[in-house]
Motif scaffolding. Structure first.
Motif, PDB file in Angstrom:
ATOM      1  N   VAL A 127       0.820  -1.194   0.000  1.00 12.20           N
ATOM      2  CA  VAL A 127       0.000   0.000   0.000  1.00 12.20           C
ATOM      3  C   VAL A 127       0.861   1.254   0.000  1.00 12.20           C
ATOM      4  O   VAL A 127       1.836   1.348   0.718  1.00 12.20           O
TER       5      VAL A 127
ATOM      6  N   GLU B 166     -11.735  -0.181   0.372  1.00 10.23           N
ATOM      7  CA  GLU B 166     -10.495  -0.481  -0.333  1.00 10.23           C
ATOM      8  C   GLU B 166     -10.728  -1.291  -1.595  1.00 10.23           C
ATOM      9  O   GLU B 166     -11.788  -1.885  -1.798  1.00 10.23           O
TER      10      GLU B 166
ATOM     11  N   SER C 186      -8.911  -4.412  -3.664  1.00 13.52           N
ATOM     12  CA  SER C 186      -8.000  -5.535  -3.458  1.00 13.52           C
ATOM     13  C   SER C 186      -7.660  -6.151  -4.810  1.00 13.52           C
ATOM     14  O   SER C 186      -8.562  -6.465  -5.597  1.00 13.52           O
TER      15      SER C 186
ATOM     16  N   TYR D  75      -5.425  -9.231  -6.636  1.00 15.13           N
ATOM     17  CA  TYR D  75      -4.719 -10.499  -6.413  1.00 15.13           C
ATOM     18  C   TYR D  75      -4.147 -10.994  -7.734  1.00 15.13           C
ATOM     19  O   TYR D  75      -4.833 -10.971  -8.764  1.00 15.13           O
TER      20      TYR D  75
ATOM     21  N   LEU E 244      -1.201 -10.600  -2.921  1.00 13.59           N
ATOM     22  CA  LEU E 244      -2.394  -9.763  -2.827  1.00 13.59           C
ATOM     23  C   LEU E 244      -2.000  -8.395  -2.300  1.00 13.59           C
ATOM     24  O   LEU E 244      -1.148  -8.284  -1.412  1.00 13.59           O
TER      25      LEU E 244
ATOM     26  N   ASN F  41      -3.884  -4.732  -0.903  1.00 12.93           N
ATOM     27  CA  ASN F  41      -5.099  -4.012  -0.534  1.00 12.93           C
ATOM     28  C   ASN F  41      -4.808  -2.521  -0.542  1.00 12.93           C
ATOM     29  O   ASN F  41      -3.869  -2.066   0.136  1.00 12.93           O
TER      30      ASN F  41
ATOM     31  N   ARG G  80     -15.104  -3.562   0.158  1.00 14.10           N
ATOM     32  CA  ARG G  80     -13.888  -3.974  -0.533  1.00 14.10           C
ATOM     33  C   ARG G  80     -14.258  -4.544  -1.890  1.00 14.10           C
ATOM     34  O   ARG G  80     -15.062  -5.464  -1.992  1.00 14.10           O
TER      35      ARG G  80
ATOM     36  N   SER H  23     -12.840  -6.591  -5.001  1.00 13.98           N
ATOM     37  CA  SER H  23     -11.734  -7.516  -5.263  1.00 13.98           C
ATOM     38  C   SER H  23     -11.584  -7.771  -6.757  1.00 13.98           C
ATOM     39  O   SER H  23     -12.573  -7.999  -7.466  1.00 13.98           O
TER      40      SER H  23
END
Length: 209
Positions: free
Chosen positions: A95, A111, A113, A115, A145, A147, A178, A180
């Motif tokens: 981050v 946030e 995320s 991956y 990952l 975030n 979040r 993703s």
């Protein structure tokens, strides 16, 4: 480099050292180039100037020595981390800013995320760079990952490697939410070298999950 790491069954720490010792990789490639140059210089039938074959053999031998020394140094650096001056300084990952794309502070737990698919076999020793609203916020190895705290609202997410990238993916993030995403190289990227020039903005795939 990827094959080299696989054969030695190097762990993440050793692979990171190997990636940061890019000078040694360049030395190995230079040694191979010089070796092939010397081989190409050798007369096919032994004709030509008397010193020609000797000089060509010396050039090829010098290239082979450089290549072997470079490989041995890579093993030593990967396993022991020494000599340290051969390792490039490790860049910070993960981050970066707390709020992106807006002057408003990020809400708690709000946030994005990203991956990197652990089945992604492309450029296993390199990191994909993650961008949110045009700002680099993290770097990902395979299976990692990141975030990124963001402000509530609309954002664009993109991953890049060298001059290639994914398309920009728009996301809408609510308060405390979040979003993703998962990324990987386009299937066949390892074998289809032409895709690097034909579709540079679609070389990496990024989608919401």
């Amino acid at each position: 480099m990827t094959v080299f790491a696989r054969r030695l069954a190097l762990g993440p720490k050793q692979q990171d050292r190997l990636e940061r010792a890019s000078l040694l990789n360049a030395a190995c490639l230079s040694g191979l180039s010089v070796m092939f140059l010397g081989g190409a210089w050798l007369p096919a039938d032994g004709a030509g100037h008397r010193a020609g074959p000797v000089a060509a053999f010396a050039v090829a031998l010098a290239g082979l020595v450089v290549f072997c020394l470079g490989c041995a140094a890579q093993v030593m650096v990967a396993v022991t981390g020494k000599p340290a001056f051969l390792l490039a300084k490790e860049k910070a990952t993960g981050v970066r800013p707390r709020s992106l794309g807006s002057d408003a502070p990020a809400s708690a737990g709000t946030e994005v995320s990203v991956y990197r698919d652990d089945a992604d076999s492309y450029a296993q020793l390199r990191r994909y760079e993650v961008y949110v609203d045009g700002k680099r916020v993290g770097r990902l190895r395979r299976g990692e990952l990141v975030n990124i705290p963001v402000a509530v609202g609309s954002h664009s997410v993109q991953v890049r490697i060298s001059w290639c990238s994914s398309g920009e993916v728009p996301v809408e993030v609510g308060s405390g939410e979040r979003v993703s995403l998962i990324c990987r190289a386009k299937p066949g990227a390892r074998t289809d070298l032409g895709v690097v020039t034909r579709r540079r903005d679609g070389f990496l795939l990024l989608r919401e999950v």
